[in-house]
Design a protein around this motif. Sequence first.
Motif, PDB file in Angstrom:
ATOM      1  N   LYS A 208     -23.991   2.968  21.023  1.00 20.17           N
ATOM      2  CA  LYS A 208     -22.758   2.526  21.686  1.00 20.17           C
ATOM      3  C   LYS A 208     -22.580   3.203  23.035  1.00 20.17           C
ATOM      4  N   TYR A 209     -22.965   4.487  23.125  1.00 18.40           N
ATOM      5  CA  TYR A 209     -22.752   5.252  24.344  1.00 18.40           C
ATOM      6  C   TYR A 209     -24.030   5.402  25.179  1.00 18.40           C
ATOM      7  N   GLY A 210     -25.022   4.569  24.910  1.00 18.75           N
ATOM      8  CA  GLY A 210     -26.231   4.578  25.722  1.00 18.75           C
ATOM      9  C   GLY A 210     -27.146   5.751  25.471  1.00 18.75           C
ATOM     10  N   LYS A 211     -27.006   6.383  24.313  1.00 26.71           N
ATOM     11  CA  LYS A 211     -27.887   7.478  23.949  1.00 26.71           C
ATOM     12  C   LYS A 211     -28.893   6.967  22.907  1.00 26.71           C
ATOM     13  N   PHE A 212     -29.853   7.796  22.552  1.00 29.18           N
ATOM     14  CA  PHE A 212     -30.874   7.393  21.593  1.00 29.18           C
ATOM     15  C   PHE A 212     -30.607   8.038  20.243  1.00 29.18           C
ATOM     16  N   ALA A 213     -30.857   7.278  19.195  1.00 30.14           N
ATOM     17  CA  ALA A 213     -30.658   7.764  17.828  1.00 30.14           C
ATOM     18  C   ALA A 213     -31.993   8.235  17.272  1.00 30.14           C
ATOM     19  N   ALA A 214     -31.982   9.397  16.635  1.00 39.06           N
ATOM     20  CA  ALA A 214     -33.201   9.990  16.088  1.00 39.06           C
ATOM     21  C   ALA A 214     -32.941  10.467  14.672  1.00 39.06           C
ATOM     22  N   THR A 215     -33.989  10.468  13.861  1.00 36.50           N
ATOM     23  CA  THR A 215     -33.859  10.964  12.497  1.00 36.50           C
ATOM     24  C   THR A 215     -35.244  11.263  11.938  1.00 36.50           C
ATOM     25  N   SER A 216     -35.287  11.734  10.705  1.00 35.37           N
ATOM     26  CA  SER A 216     -36.552  12.001  10.028  1.00 35.37           C
ATOM     27  C   SER A 216     -36.547  11.325   8.672  1.00 35.37           C
ATOM     28  N   GLY A 217     -37.738  10.976   8.219  1.00 37.81           N
ATOM     29  CA  GLY A 217     -37.889  10.323   6.922  1.00 37.81           C
ATOM     30  C   GLY A 217     -39.328   9.898   6.743  1.00 37.81           C
ATOM     31  N   GLY A 218     -39.703   9.522   5.555  1.00 37.94           N
ATOM     32  CA  GLY A 218     -41.065   9.093   5.298  1.00 37.94           C
ATOM     33  C   GLY A 218     -41.393   7.803   6.025  1.00 37.94           C
ATOM     34  N   ILE A 219     -42.687   7.560   6.219  1.00 38.42           N
ATOM     35  CA  ILE A 219     -43.135   6.375   6.929  1.00 38.42           C
ATOM     36  C   ILE A 219     -42.690   5.102   6.216  1.00 38.42           C
ATOM     37  N   ASP A 220     -42.501   5.157   4.917  1.00 36.65           N
ATOM     38  CA  ASP A 220     -42.069   3.972   4.174  1.00 36.65           C
ATOM     39  C   ASP A 220     -40.639   3.566   4.517  1.00 36.65           C
ATOM     40  N   SER A 221     -39.879   4.474   5.103  1.00 35.22           N
ATOM     41  CA  SER A 221     -38.491   4.174   5.479  1.00 35.22           C
ATOM     42  C   SER A 221     -38.358   3.751   6.934  1.00 35.22           C
ATOM     43  N   LEU A 222     -39.472   3.709   7.662  1.00 36.62           N
ATOM     44  CA  LEU A 222     -39.419   3.460   9.101  1.00 36.62           C
ATOM     45  C   LEU A 222     -38.707   2.157   9.436  1.00 36.62           C
ATOM     46  N   ASP A 223     -39.059   1.077   8.769  1.00 38.14           N
ATOM     47  CA  ASP A 223     -38.474  -0.219   9.107  1.00 38.14           C
ATOM     48  C   ASP A 223     -36.954  -0.220   8.932  1.00 38.14           C
ATOM     49  N   SER A 224     -36.487   0.432   7.876  1.00 38.41           N
ATOM     50  CA  SER A 224     -35.034   0.459   7.658  1.00 38.41           C
ATOM     51  C   SER A 224     -34.339   1.285   8.736  1.00 38.41           C
ATOM     52  N   PHE A 225     -34.985   2.363   9.202  1.00 34.70           N
ATOM     53  CA  PHE A 225     -34.395   3.165  10.275  1.00 34.70           C
ATOM     54  C   PHE A 225     -34.347   2.368  11.580  1.00 34.70           C
ATOM     55  N   LEU A 226     -35.410   1.650  11.874  1.00 32.31           N
ATOM     56  CA  LEU A 226     -35.432   0.834  13.083  1.00 32.31           C
ATOM     57  C   LEU A 226     -34.327  -0.217  13.041  1.00 32.31           C
ATOM     58  N   GLU A 227     -34.117  -0.806  11.878  1.00 30.15           N
ATOM     59  CA  GLU A 227     -33.069  -1.815  11.726  1.00 30.15           C
ATOM     60  C   GLU A 227     -31.682  -1.213  11.930  1.00 30.15           C
ATOM     61  N   MET A 228     -31.507   0.061  11.566  1.00 31.20           N
ATOM     62  CA  MET A 228     -30.220   0.740  11.774  1.00 31.20           C
ATOM     63  C   MET A 228     -29.957   1.039  13.246  1.00 31.20           C
ATOM     64  N   GLY A 229     -31.010   1.042  14.055  1.00 25.39           N
ATOM     65  CA  GLY A 229     -30.840   1.362  15.460  1.00 25.39           C
ATOM     66  C   GLY A 229     -31.488   2.666  15.890  1.00 25.39           C
ATOM     67  N   TYR A 230     -32.290   3.270  15.000  1.00 20.55           N
ATOM     68  CA  TYR A 230     -32.991   4.496  15.360  1.00 20.55           C
ATOM     69  C   TYR A 230     -34.241   4.162  16.170  1.00 20.55           C
ATOM     70  N   GLY A 231     -34.434   4.890  17.277  1.00 19.13           N
ATOM     71  CA  GLY A 231     -35.594   4.654  18.119  1.00 19.13           C
ATOM     72  C   GLY A 231     -36.611   5.768  18.080  1.00 19.13           C
ATOM     73  N   PHE A 232     -36.176   6.961  17.683  1.00 22.64           N
ATOM     74  CA  PHE A 232     -37.057   8.134  17.609  1.00 22.64           C
ATOM     75  C   PHE A 232     -37.084   8.580  16.156  1.00 22.64           C
ATOM     76  N   VAL A 233     -38.246   8.504  15.527  1.00 20.34           N
ATOM     77  CA  VAL A 233     -38.329   8.798  14.090  1.00 20.34           C
ATOM     78  C   VAL A 233     -39.471   9.765  13.822  1.00 20.34           C
ATOM     79  N   ASN A 234     -39.137  10.887  13.187  1.00 15.21           N
ATOM     80  CA  ASN A 234     -40.168  11.798  12.701  1.00 15.21           C
ATOM     81  C   ASN A 234     -40.621  11.290  11.332  1.00 15.21           C
ATOM     82  N   VAL A 235     -41.888  10.917  11.246  1.00 13.04           N
ATOM     83  CA  VAL A 235     -42.366  10.204  10.056  1.00 13.04           C
ATOM     84  C   VAL A 235     -43.196  11.058   9.103  1.00 13.04           C
ATOM     85  N   GLY A 236     -43.381  12.343   9.421  1.00 10.56           N
ATOM     86  CA  GLY A 236     -44.178  13.160   8.512  1.00 10.56           C
ATOM     87  C   GLY A 236     -44.340  14.569   9.041  1.00 10.56           C
ATOM     88  N   ALA A 237     -45.151  15.338   8.339  1.00  9.67           N
ATOM     89  CA  ALA A 237     -45.409  16.724   8.716  1.00  9.67           C
ATOM     90  C   ALA A 237     -46.826  17.106   8.335  1.00  9.67           C
TER      91      ALA A 237
END
Length: 271
Positions: A208-237
């Motif tokens: 909403k404010y022109g910033k980027f959304a980031a989060t972490s989660g397994g690669i299997d959750s990537l599509d759901s995070f992208l659908e929520m509006g997350y653009g930066f995703v840590n997918v593993g370690a």
Amino acid sequence: MRMRESRVLAKLRSGSAASCLKVNFGDGQAAEIASMAGFDCLWIDQEHLAQDWSVLNSQIWAAKAHNVDVMVRVPRGSYSGYVKPLEMDATGIMVPHIMNLEEAKQVIQMTRFHPIGRRAIDGGSADGAYTNMDFGDYLKDSNTQKFLVLQIEDPEVLPDIEAIAALDGVDMLFFGPGDFSQGIGAPGEWDHPRLIEARKLVASVANKYGKFAATSGGIDSLDSFLEMGYGFVNVGADIVGLSGYCKNLIERFGKSVPGTLLSSPPPGKPY
């Protein structure tokens, strides 16, 4: 001479998504292997891990050699602890446990140059090309090619989330599910309604404010995070990968050699 362009910011600003891997091993080789694989960013942790400055230096060099960004999660506290990774030419820092609007403002003041903040100026370190960069370009590029990530991982900060997202100088809001689950009294319940609600809120407000959304989660959750509006995703370690690799090998060994001691499954971690 100009500052290296952030690979993460270039992707996010173009409307694409950026990948990230958390590197727990205190070793430049681990960072280089991950960089060679093609990740956009490596997350190096100084909040929980005993990463000394020389190791961090080697990890930043390894990533830069492959045009990969490094984001350092800094310990909460002094301004020098915030700016040193930037001066070593990390591409961004993430400050954990932002609890309110005033804390967010203080971080910006310490980590952004004029006209946004009052970050202490050196210019003789790696990020300033050891004084080989024009002073004005150094200040400008630091404010535009280095990213500041505020970690939203406590329920107490949610009333201030919109005001924080509106601040100039913040690039990303990073939702941390682990500590948030503990904060709501449901540690490890990744599907808890309040956790899911907060994760969606962070993404919505950031966008909403022109910033980027980031989060972490397994690669299997990537599509759901992208659908929520997350653009930066840590997918593993790296530790998850090595642990799984070793476990798989010993399990296969145990099929051929009866009596082989097998390890118990490790507890889940939302990388």
